[in-house]
Design a protein around this motif. Structure first.
Motif, PDB file in Angstrom:
ATOM      1  N   ARG A   3       7.007  -4.470  -5.239  1.00  0.00           N
ATOM      2  CA  ARG A   3       5.729  -3.899  -5.665  1.00  0.00           C
ATOM      3  C   ARG A   3       5.038  -4.889  -6.589  1.00  0.00           C
ATOM      4  N   THR A   4       3.751  -5.118  -6.353  1.00  0.00           N
ATOM      5  CA  THR A   4       3.007  -6.044  -7.202  1.00  0.00           C
ATOM      6  C   THR A   4       1.918  -5.366  -8.012  1.00  0.00           C
ATOM      7  N   TYR A   5       1.481  -4.161  -7.582  1.00  0.00           N
ATOM      8  CA  TYR A   5       0.460  -3.492  -8.396  1.00  0.00           C
ATOM      9  C   TYR A   5       0.415  -2.014  -8.053  1.00  0.00           C
ATOM     10  N   THR A   6       0.174  -1.187  -9.076  1.00  0.00           N
ATOM     11  CA  THR A   6       0.043   0.260  -8.937  1.00  0.00           C
ATOM     12  C   THR A   6      -1.114   0.716  -9.800  1.00  0.00           C
ATOM     13  N   SER A   7      -2.046   1.492  -9.243  1.00  0.00           N
ATOM     14  CA  SER A   7      -3.193   1.944 -10.026  1.00  0.00           C
ATOM     15  C   SER A   7      -3.720   3.272  -9.513  1.00  0.00           C
ATOM     16  N   GLN A  29       2.114  -4.050  -2.231  1.00  0.00           N
ATOM     17  CA  GLN A  29       3.450  -4.621  -2.288  1.00  0.00           C
ATOM     18  C   GLN A  29       3.668  -5.568  -1.123  1.00  0.00           C
ATOM     19  N   TYR A  87       7.735   3.940  -9.153  1.00  0.00           N
ATOM     20  CA  TYR A  87       7.512   2.725  -9.942  1.00  0.00           C
ATOM     21  C   TYR A  87       6.851   3.066 -11.267  1.00  0.00           C
ATOM     22  N   SER A 109       4.412   0.995 -13.833  1.00  0.00           N
ATOM     23  CA  SER A 109       3.580  -0.201 -13.907  1.00  0.00           C
ATOM     24  C   SER A 109       3.044  -0.330 -15.322  1.00  0.00           C
ATOM     25  N   THR A 135       1.515  -7.818 -14.457  1.00  0.00           N
ATOM     26  CA  THR A 135       2.016  -6.552 -14.965  1.00  0.00           C
ATOM     27  C   THR A 135       3.492  -6.411 -14.616  1.00  0.00           C
ATOM     28  N   GLU A 184       6.208  -4.244 -12.769  1.00  0.00           N
ATOM     29  CA  GLU A 184       6.366  -3.201 -11.757  1.00  0.00           C
ATOM     30  C   GLU A 184       7.853  -2.891 -11.676  1.00  0.00           C
ATOM     31  N   ASN A 242       1.627   3.264 -15.847  1.00  0.00           N
ATOM     32  CA  ASN A 242       1.337   4.145 -14.721  1.00  0.00           C
ATOM     33  C   ASN A 242       2.644   4.489 -14.016  1.00  0.00           C
TER      34      ASN A 242
END
Length: 398
Positions: free
Chosen positions: A23-27, A205, A287, A289, A340, A342, A378
């Protein structure tokens, strides 16, 4: 169900390294703003209307409005995936892109388009191959998921809509130079007048196990933030360190209330608010974040910092380095997804999260100075497997 979960765990642990997802980003846009967090075009807004979960969603209601998340390193092999909730209030005047993968030069490589009848089409822009998908119902939240297997010869573009696998684009050239960003929102098109597109609960991801590891269903992204000092070394504007960096959701006040520091390798550790009451106690957590609004005081020499998170047992995870040597303005730990933390939450519960802490630390600097205006975490979750996942039809703002 217990046997199924055990089998899934054994299957995933047996996957080769190339198949493991990262995973590279969660928003969920729960920061209440895109400023300094997303790369935005044409002033999209964060709205309290029609979120899929939480309080906020991204509102796109004008031609060319979008937000992008850049990759820290452009991706030229392997697999890149994204998932977003998508909601359209009514119809629009012309066919438009609603989700695009683009290379490092900004050229679209793959996209999902929607026409005036709300019919979705998947397009591999490298070869102009396309596959027509379902027709969306207005005022309804849908999951859109896309995975691009990158290759000059045997690439694939796979997609699902609300968990239903659609016909992919298979064994084609999917590579121009790389994939450098993913864009949510519209791109410029003559005559286009969108009407209230809402995006929420975005995940990005890499890795080719997306369809076997992603649990689609009712859930969302919960936003938690600092609520107390555990151990502190940074200097606040006034009051507690936690009260200076708890600006989200809503307006982040940047220089008005901050913490700052000038000593290498010293960190703050802050306790966090509890997850929302609406998140079930037995929710499956995916996850955490960790992000924040960071800044420096110059554009020369080397300045860097990291985010940190401690689990309920006190185990620390350090995030990747965020460079501050070009930061005389505020940003969200760098404009790239990779800055960030993750952190996978496999086996963790809502009760565990109540004992998590988060923080930050300066890691390098010949001229040492770092400042932080906001810190957040998050938490991505879905209902327990015994729950029934349903689409939520909204006829008026919640």
């Amino acid at each position: 169900m217990r046997r199924l979960l055990i089998f899934a765990a054994l299957f995933l642990s047996a996957l080769p390294a190339s198949a493991q997802v990262t995973r590279t980003y969660t928003s969920g846009f729960e920061e209440g703003t895109t400023t300094g967090i997303w790369n935005a075009s044409a002033s999209p807004s964060v709205s309290t209307s029609n979120p899929r979960s939480g309080t906020y969603s991204l509102l796109i209601n004008a031609n060319g409005e979008n937000v992008s998340k850049f990759f820290a390193t452009n991706v030229s092999s392997g697999t890149v995936c994204t998932r977003t909730s998508f909601y359209v209030a009514t119809t629009q005047a012309a066919t438009c892109n609603i989700l695009t993968f683009a290379n490092s030069s900004g050229t679209t490589t793959q996209s999902i388009t929607m026409d005036t009848s709300r019919v979705l089409t998947l397009v591999n822009d490298v070869t102009a191959a396309s596959q027509v998908g379902p027709t969306l119902t207005a005022a309804t939240h849908y999951w859109l998921e896309v995975c691009v297997d990158i290759s000059n010869t045997v690439g694939n573009v796979r997609w699902r809509v609300d968990g239903s696998v659609q016909t992919p684009i298979s064994s084609v050239d999917t590579l121009t130079t790389d994939i450098g960003r993913i864009r949510y929102g519209t791109t410029t098109a003559a005559g286009l007048t969108p009407f209230a597109f809402h995006y929420d609960d975005i995940a990005i991801q890499t890795g080719d196990a997306w369809f076997t590891t992603w649990a689609t269903g009712a859930g969302g992204i919960d936003h938690i933030k600092p609520d107390g000092d555990v151990s502190i070394l940074w200097t606040p504007t006034s009051g507690t360190n936690a009260s200076n960096v708890d600006d989200t959701p809503g307006t982040i006040d940047d220089d008005t209330t901050i913490v700052s520091h000038t000593v290498l390798n010293e960190s703050d550790r802050l306790s966090l608010t509890a997850m929302a009451a609406g998140v079930p106690a037995d929710a499956v957590l995916h996850y955490a974040s960790v992000g924040g609004r960071v800044g420096g005081n110059g554009t020369t020499s080397v300045r860097s910092m990291i985010f940190k998170i401690w689990n309920e047992g006190g185990t620390l995870t350090n995030g990747p380095t965020t460079n501050l040597n070009d930061q005389t303005t505020w940003h969200a730990g760098g404009p790239y997804a990779g800055h960030t933390i993750e952190l996978a939450l496999t086996g963790k519960t809502k009760a565990n999260i109540a004992s998590y802490d988060a923080g930050y630390q300066i890691t390098a600097g010949s001229t040492v100075f770092a400042k932080l205006s906001a810190l957040w975490v998050n938490i991505e979750w879905t209902n327990a497997p015994s729950g029934v996942a349903r689409r939520r039809v909204v006829t008026s703002p919640p």
